[in-house]
Design a protein around this motif. Structure first.
Motif, PDB file in Angstrom:
ATOM      1  N   LEU A   1     173.195  -3.264   3.080  1.00 37.60           N
ATOM      2  CA  LEU A   1     173.125  -2.703   1.738  1.00 37.60           C
ATOM      3  C   LEU A   1     173.740  -1.303   1.685  1.00 37.60           C
ATOM      4  CD1 LEU A   1     172.167  -2.769  -1.200  1.00 37.60           C
ATOM      5  CD2 LEU A   1     169.927  -1.958  -0.388  1.00 37.60           C
ATOM      6  N   LEU A   2     173.421  -0.486   2.662  1.00 35.40           N
ATOM      7  CA  LEU A   2     173.963   0.870   2.690  1.00 35.40           C
ATOM      8  C   LEU A   2     175.476   0.846   2.887  1.00 35.40           C
ATOM      9  CD1 LEU A   2     171.219   2.675   4.829  1.00 35.40           C
ATOM     10  CD2 LEU A   2     171.390   2.507   2.346  1.00 35.40           C
TER      11      LEU A   2
ATOM     12  N   ILE B   1     178.742   5.880  -2.646  1.00 35.54           N
ATOM     13  CA  ILE B   1     177.506   6.655  -2.399  1.00 35.54           C
ATOM     14  C   ILE B   1     177.440   6.946  -0.904  1.00 35.54           C
ATOM     15  CG2 ILE B   1     175.002   6.675  -2.594  1.00 35.54           C
ATOM     16  CD1 ILE B   1     175.231   4.728  -4.909  1.00 35.54           C
ATOM     17  N   ASN B   2     177.774   8.147  -0.522  1.00 40.97           N
ATOM     18  CA  ASN B   2     177.846   8.513   0.894  1.00 40.97           C
ATOM     19  C   ASN B   2     176.804   9.551   1.302  1.00 40.97           C
ATOM     20  OD1 ASN B   2     180.147   6.827   1.314  1.00 40.97           O
ATOM     21  ND2 ASN B   2     181.459   8.423   0.418  1.00 40.97           N
ATOM     22  N   GLU B   3     176.201  10.231   0.335  1.00 43.70           N
ATOM     23  CA  GLU B   3     175.213  11.258   0.684  1.00 43.70           C
ATOM     24  C   GLU B   3     173.959  10.609   1.280  1.00 43.70           C
ATOM     25  OE1 GLU B   3     175.504  14.438   0.631  1.00 43.70           O
ATOM     26  OE2 GLU B   3     177.503  14.507  -0.277  1.00 43.70           O
ATOM     27  N   GLU B   4     173.467  11.220   2.344  1.00 44.37           N
ATOM     28  CA  GLU B   4     172.280  10.683   3.012  1.00 44.37           C
ATOM     29  C   GLU B   4     171.062  10.732   2.104  1.00 44.37           C
ATOM     30  OE1 GLU B   4     170.381   8.767   6.079  1.00 44.37           O
ATOM     31  OE2 GLU B   4     172.519   9.268   5.881  1.00 44.37           O
TER      32      GLU B   4
ATOM     33  N   VAL C   1     168.701   7.493   0.992  1.00 44.90           N
ATOM     34  CA  VAL C   1     167.249   7.471   1.217  1.00 44.90           C
ATOM     35  C   VAL C   1     166.512   7.154  -0.080  1.00 44.90           C
ATOM     36  CG1 VAL C   1     165.259   8.893   1.837  1.00 44.90           C
ATOM     37  CG2 VAL C   1     167.335   9.002   3.212  1.00 44.90           C
ATOM     38  N   GLU C   2     166.978   7.692  -1.193  1.00 43.10           N
ATOM     39  CA  GLU C   2     166.344   7.404  -2.473  1.00 43.10           C
ATOM     40  C   GLU C   2     166.492   5.931  -2.855  1.00 43.10           C
ATOM     41  OE1 GLU C   2     168.047  10.042  -5.285  1.00 43.10           O
ATOM     42  OE2 GLU C   2     166.923  11.809  -4.583  1.00 43.10           O
ATOM     43  N   VAL C   3     167.644   5.326  -2.541  1.00 42.69           N
ATOM     44  CA  VAL C   3     167.825   3.896  -2.814  1.00 42.69           C
ATOM     45  C   VAL C   3     166.855   3.064  -1.981  1.00 42.69           C
ATOM     46  CG1 VAL C   3     169.451   1.972  -2.624  1.00 42.69           C
ATOM     47  CG2 VAL C   3     170.224   4.172  -3.523  1.00 42.69           C
TER      48      VAL C   3
END
Length: 592
Positions: free
Chosen positions: A385-386, A395-398, A402-404
């Motif tokens: 998924l990531l 969406i590359n920000e860690e 984490v929020e997803v």
């Protein structure tokens, strides 16, 4: 339908009659729904009664048949029946239970056990666990003067079940025994609650107990350190020794004990105090598991058979039972030596066995182990998924990833984003609830996996804390002294002034005496003025002056002629003066 005599309340009778009427309507062709609504009974119950007219007990069948339960209800089951029952069934035994906390059991994990084993391995490598005479254990327990049973089986209607005994009120005495793995038993400490030592308590103890007294009756640092110094140190024969204790505050935060151990090292012998992991004494303490259970069982049996008048003669009985003095039945002997030897081996202390200690960790206690009944939830893989979010949606920000993941986990638990948003807004508006503050215990030393209280680093922490407490006490005392210094100086000056006035004759006593003499003298002078002057002369003197003018009389050794001449003087303000002690002031309103 059961007989009405078997029904206990009017409500039960009414329900049963209603059910009977509904069943009668069903037989006459009424439907289940209409009959249940008409008579106010449950539709499911009515349907079940239609299929099974005979009443049956709901739930699992009883262990005993009804006739056996009736026989047990009518007959009293005593100890003799119970003993014969155990003889007829040798596969059943009477066991002694011990308290066990589920929370503490869950804390005893494999990682915690391995950490505990590593600390014991360090002691073994340093030569503290080589011989049985090096390994000591001590623990405290309470002996009561009477055994009270809180719950018994009795017939209904009995409001009070008395338990009579021939002694005073129930009292407890703390007993602290000490023994090593070779079987050497030292004098046990008997700690009483009180202020003075009573010599009669040591009668018939043959010098086999260590007597101590404090206000609470519970173990404290001073008594524990003195017992180690007075009884354990003289009994030590090896160069390196270790004493296993629990995490009681008197064993851990005891600077006096650590100083005793450090001073004892000058003799060439070393004694290390090792605290077992906190909350795990029911798994790792030899005295707690292997000795005290059997001792308490025999003590409870011994209490009804012997007469204990009070706690003052308790020690003589405990000593005779503990050391097998002649004159006592063998069934009451404590036999603590053999039980404690097996306890050291059972918990892997001596001989030292890491494998035995690892077996203490139960699978259903450790969340990292898979139990036969409970399976750990599978770990979800968010990698695909990531990867999809990075490649197709950028969406590359860690933080975003984490929020997803958190959103997906909340959605799987059935928690919507609206609920999370409402909870966040509520926290922002009203603030988070206050957290419960708990008292910190043994903050200098972590006892989760056991620890040495004689470690130099821990001793430095204790000395540092003691120095801080001493400095705080000194600062408080100096502040209190400084605040009370001006008051003391004022009191001192007042005392000096009082002494000086008394020496000069002008002290409070002299002033009181002089005031009384002056009042008496003034009374005599007033009578003398009335004799010298008539009311007409006084009124005339005041009338020719201003109304606010006062006539001050200072009566003295002047003659009547001098007073008359003074009255005849036409001055702007008339005053009659006679130079003597005492003043009489008369206003114009009083004379008119």
């Amino acid at each position: 339908m059961p007989s009405l005599s078997e029904l206990t309340t009017a409500s039960q009778v009414f329900k049963e009659l209603s059910m009977h009427a509904a069943l009668h309507d069903l037989k006459n062709g009424q439907s289940v729904k209409v009959a249940a609504r008409l008579h106010g009974v449950s539709r499911a119950t009515l349907r079940n009664r239609t299929q099974n007219p005979e009443l049956t007990r709901v739930g699992a069948p009883t262990e005993f048949p009804s006739w056996e339960e009736d026989r047990l209800k009518c007959n009293t089951v005593g100890d003799s029946f119970f003993r014969r029952f155990l003889k007829r069934h040798p596969e059943i035994s009477l066991r002694v239970t011990h308290s066990s906390s589920r929370k503490k059991n869950r804390e005893w994990t494999t990682e915690r056990c391995e950490e505990y084993i590593s600390k014991l391995q360090d002691l073994h490598d340093r030569g503290f666990l080589d011989r049985p005479v090096q390994v000591w254990n001590l623990d405290g327990t309470a002996f009561s003067t009477s055994e009270m049973f809180d719950r018994v089986v009795a017939r209904k209607g009995a409001k009070q079940i008395p338990f009579q005994f021939d002694r005073n009120e129930k009292e407890n005495v703390t007993i602290l025994p000490c023994r090593n793995a070779s079987g050497t038993q030292l004098k046990f400490m008997a700690l009483y609650a009180g202020k003075v030592h009573v010599q009669s308590r040591l009668d018939d103890t043959f010098g086999l107990c260590y007597h101590a007294v404090n206000l609470s009756g519970y173990m404290d640092q001073i008594h524990f350190a003195n017992y180690i110094q007075g009884e354990v140190f003289p009994a030590v024969t090896e160069l390196k020794n270790v004493v296993f204790v629990d995490g009681h505050f008197s064993h851990v935060n005891n600077l006096l004990l650590t100083r005793y151990c450090k001073f004892f090292e000058k003799t060439g012998k070393e004694v290390a105090i090792f605290c077992l992991p906190t909350g795990q004494t029911n798994h790792l303490q030899p005295f707690h598991v292997s000795v005290f259970g059997g001792i308490k069982k025999r003590w409870r049996k011994y209490l009804p058979a012997r007469r204990l008048t009070s706690k003052d003669n308790l020690l003589s009985h405990v000593v005779k039972l503990w050391y097998h003095t002649e004159g006592f039945p063998e069934k009451f002997h404590f036999n603590a030596g053999q039980s404690l030897k097996s306890g050291f081996a059972k918990f892997g202390l001596y001989p030292f066995s890491p494998d035995v200690i690892r077996k203490i960790v139960k699978a259903y206690h450790d969340p990292n182990l898979i139990s036969s009944e409970i399976q750990n939830a599978p770990v979800q893989d968010f990698g695909p998924l990531l990867q999809l979010l990075r490649e197709q949606y950028g969406i590359n920000e860690e933080k975003d990833l984490v929020e997803v993941k958190q959103f997906i986990l909340l959605k799987q638990r059935g928690i919507s984003l609206d609920a999370v948003l409402a909870c966040t807004v509520q926290k922002d508006i009203f603030g988070e609830p206050p957290k419960k503050l708990r008292r910190v215990k043994n903050r200098q030393l972590s006892l989760a996996a056991g620890a040495l209280t004689t470690h130099p680093g821990f001793i430095d922490e204790l000395e540092k804390e003691e120095a801080e407490n001493t400095a705080k006490k000194a600062a408080t005392a100096s502040k209190r002294k400084a605040s009370s210094r001006p008051v003391k100086e004022k009191i001192k000056k007042a005392r000096k002034k009082l002494e000086l006035d008394e020496r000069r004759g002008s002290g409070p006593k002299q002033r009181r005496e002089g005031r009384a003499d002056a009042e008496e003298e003034a009374s005599l002078r007033r009578n003398r003025i009335e004799d010298l002057f008539s009311p007409t002369q006084i009124r005339g003197c005041v009338d020719m002056q201003d109304p606010l003018t006062k006539v001050a009389w200072e009566v003295g050794f002047a003659s009547k002629e001098n007073i008359d001449s003074t009255l005849r003087d036409q001055q702007w303000k008339v005053r009659i003066r006679m130079i003597v002690p005492g003043v009489l002031t008369i206003s114009s309103s009083q004379l008119t």
